[in-house]
Design a protein around this motif. Structure first.
Motif, PDB file in Angstrom:
ATOM      1  N   THR A 169     -18.949 -24.383   7.649  1.00  0.00           N
ATOM      2  CA  THR A 169     -18.616 -25.668   8.182  1.00  0.00           C
ATOM      3  C   THR A 169     -20.030 -26.011   9.029  1.00  0.00           C
ATOM      4  O   THR A 169     -20.379 -27.233   8.760  1.00  0.00           O
ATOM      5  N   ILE A 170     -21.173 -25.307   9.295  1.00  0.00           N
ATOM      6  CA  ILE A 170     -21.929 -25.806  10.210  1.00  0.00           C
ATOM      7  C   ILE A 170     -22.973 -25.420   8.611  1.00  0.00           C
ATOM      8  O   ILE A 170     -23.703 -26.889   9.122  1.00  0.00           O
ATOM      9  N   ARG A 171     -23.566 -25.205   7.619  1.00  0.00           N
ATOM     10  CA  ARG A 171     -24.030 -24.827   6.934  1.00  0.00           C
ATOM     11  C   ARG A 171     -24.150 -26.745   5.815  1.00  0.00           C
ATOM     12  O   ARG A 171     -24.767 -27.233   5.749  1.00  0.00           O
ATOM     13  N   LYS A 172     -22.040 -27.024   5.759  1.00  0.00           N
ATOM     14  CA  LYS A 172     -22.332 -28.097   5.086  1.00  0.00           C
ATOM     15  C   LYS A 172     -22.677 -29.121   6.192  1.00  0.00           C
ATOM     16  O   LYS A 172     -23.147 -30.182   5.552  1.00  0.00           O
ATOM     17  N   GLU A 173     -22.460 -29.204   7.008  1.00  0.00           N
ATOM     18  CA  GLU A 173     -22.590 -30.305   7.969  1.00  0.00           C
ATOM     19  C   GLU A 173     -24.418 -30.653   8.263  1.00  0.00           C
ATOM     20  O   GLU A 173     -25.310 -31.735   8.216  1.00  0.00           O
ATOM     21  N   ALA A 174     -25.555 -29.503   8.108  1.00  0.00           N
ATOM     22  CA  ALA A 174     -26.453 -29.372   7.993  1.00  0.00           C
ATOM     23  C   ALA A 174     -26.979 -30.368   6.784  1.00  0.00           C
ATOM     24  O   ALA A 174     -28.866 -30.249   7.152  1.00  0.00           O
ATOM     25  N   GLY A 175     -25.992 -29.840   5.422  1.00  0.00           N
ATOM     26  CA  GLY A 175     -26.933 -30.603   4.458  1.00  0.00           C
ATOM     27  C   GLY A 175     -26.800 -29.504   3.162  1.00  0.00           C
ATOM     28  O   GLY A 175     -27.503 -29.992   2.029  1.00  0.00           O
ATOM     29  N   GLU A 176     -26.154 -28.406   3.736  1.00  0.00           N
ATOM     30  CA  GLU A 176     -26.258 -27.352   1.943  1.00  0.00           C
ATOM     31  C   GLU A 176     -24.994 -27.669   1.351  1.00  0.00           C
ATOM     32  O   GLU A 176     -24.010 -28.748   1.749  1.00  0.00           O
ATOM     33  N   VAL A 177     -25.137 -27.972  -0.191  1.00  0.00           N
ATOM     34  CA  VAL A 177     -24.528 -28.284  -0.701  1.00  0.00           C
ATOM     35  C   VAL A 177     -23.551 -27.591  -1.519  1.00  0.00           C
ATOM     36  O   VAL A 177     -22.180 -28.114  -1.832  1.00  0.00           O
ATOM     37  N   SER A 178     -24.318 -26.634  -2.211  1.00  0.00           N
ATOM     38  CA  SER A 178     -23.389 -25.571  -2.816  1.00  0.00           C
ATOM     39  C   SER A 178     -24.322 -23.981  -2.200  1.00  0.00           C
ATOM     40  O   SER A 178     -25.650 -24.212  -1.868  1.00  0.00           O
ATOM     41  N   TYR A 179     -24.301 -22.775  -3.210  1.00  0.00           N
ATOM     42  CA  TYR A 179     -24.488 -21.657  -2.526  1.00  0.00           C
ATOM     43  C   TYR A 179     -24.825 -20.605  -4.256  1.00  0.00           C
ATOM     44  O   TYR A 179     -23.248 -20.207  -4.574  1.00  0.00           O
ATOM     45  N   GLN A 180     -25.281 -19.293  -3.652  1.00  0.00           N
ATOM     46  CA  GLN A 180     -25.108 -18.787  -4.362  1.00  0.00           C
ATOM     47  C   GLN A 180     -24.913 -17.022  -3.247  1.00  0.00           C
ATOM     48  O   GLN A 180     -26.718 -17.649  -3.114  1.00  0.00           O
ATOM     49  N   VAL A 181     -24.288 -16.184  -3.512  1.00  0.00           N
ATOM     50  CA  VAL A 181     -24.932 -14.984  -2.904  1.00  0.00           C
ATOM     51  C   VAL A 181     -25.223 -14.067  -4.034  1.00  0.00           C
ATOM     52  O   VAL A 181     -24.272 -13.432  -4.830  1.00  0.00           O
ATOM     53  N   LEU A 182     -26.526 -13.435  -3.932  1.00  0.00           N
ATOM     54  CA  LEU A 182     -26.652 -12.448  -4.959  1.00  0.00           C
ATOM     55  C   LEU A 182     -27.210 -11.368  -3.909  1.00  0.00           C
ATOM     56  O   LEU A 182     -27.717 -11.133  -2.980  1.00  0.00           O
ATOM     57  N   LYS A 183     -27.405  -9.995  -5.228  1.00  0.00           N
ATOM     58  CA  LYS A 183     -27.706  -8.868  -5.253  1.00  0.00           C
ATOM     59  C   LYS A 183     -28.762  -8.130  -5.751  1.00  0.00           C
ATOM     60  O   LYS A 183     -28.918  -8.728  -6.508  1.00  0.00           O
ATOM     61  N   TYR A 184     -29.532  -7.404  -4.760  1.00  0.00           N
ATOM     62  CA  TYR A 184     -30.496  -6.698  -5.411  1.00  0.00           C
ATOM     63  C   TYR A 184     -29.297  -5.857  -6.651  1.00  0.00           C
ATOM     64  O   TYR A 184     -28.542  -4.420  -5.839  1.00  0.00           O
ATOM     65  N   GLU A 185     -29.580  -5.213  -7.946  1.00  0.00           N
ATOM     66  CA  GLU A 185     -28.678  -4.297  -8.707  1.00  0.00           C
ATOM     67  C   GLU A 185     -29.031  -3.464  -7.939  1.00  0.00           C
ATOM     68  O   GLU A 185     -27.854  -2.351  -7.751  1.00  0.00           O
ATOM     69  N   ASN A 186     -29.785  -2.621  -7.946  1.00  0.00           N
ATOM     70  CA  ASN A 186     -30.366  -1.416  -6.710  1.00  0.00           C
ATOM     71  C   ASN A 186     -30.076  -0.590  -5.366  1.00  0.00           C
ATOM     72  O   ASN A 186     -30.433   0.362  -4.435  1.00  0.00           O
ATOM     73  N   LYS A 187     -29.750  -2.040  -4.576  1.00  0.00           N
ATOM     74  CA  LYS A 187     -30.020  -2.925  -2.779  1.00  0.00           C
ATOM     75  C   LYS A 187     -29.173  -2.834  -2.382  1.00  0.00           C
ATOM     76  O   LYS A 187     -29.358  -4.520  -2.770  1.00  0.00           O
ATOM     77  N   PRO A 188     -28.093  -2.195  -2.287  1.00  0.00           N
ATOM     78  CA  PRO A 188     -26.805  -3.432  -2.063  1.00  0.00           C
ATOM     79  C   PRO A 188     -26.972  -3.974  -0.502  1.00  0.00           C
ATOM     80  O   PRO A 188     -26.228  -4.958  -0.245  1.00  0.00           O
TER      81      PRO A 188
END
Length: 93
Positions: free
Chosen positions: A25-44
């Motif tokens: 909610t606070i991210r959206k209110e600040a102006g974030e529209v969309s996101y992706q969360v990714l991780k390194y292949e061998n570093k979780p």
């Protein structure tokens, strides 16, 4: 639209993700529209957060705020690296 790429290590992914989700909610209110969360292949615990923002100014104000610095510390984030990006081109192949 403006883009932000954040690369950081977290102490515990599940604990970090809970804090991240609770901040939606606070991210959206600040102006974030969309996101992706990714991780390194061998570093979780090496996380990449790629997001679209209404402006770089809004993103910087949010990410550099004392409130968010404290939230990151509580979530176990280690040394975040912020990259603010402008799109030059995109396409679908």
């Amino acid at each position: 639209m403006k883009y932000v790429l954040i690369i950081h290590e977290v102490a515990d992914y599940d604990a970090w993700k809970k804090v991240f989700d609770n901040a939606a909610t606070i991210r959206k209110e600040a102006g974030e529209v969309s996101y992706q969360v990714l991780k390194y292949e061998n570093k979780p615990n090496q996380i990449v957060h790629f997001s679209v923002w209404t402006s770089h100014e809004n993103a910087k104000n949010f990410f550099e705020s004392p409130k968010l610095v404290q939230i990151r510390e509580n979530a176990g984030v280690k040394a975040p690296h912020f990259i603010y990006l402008d799109e030059l081109e995109s396409g679908i192949l």
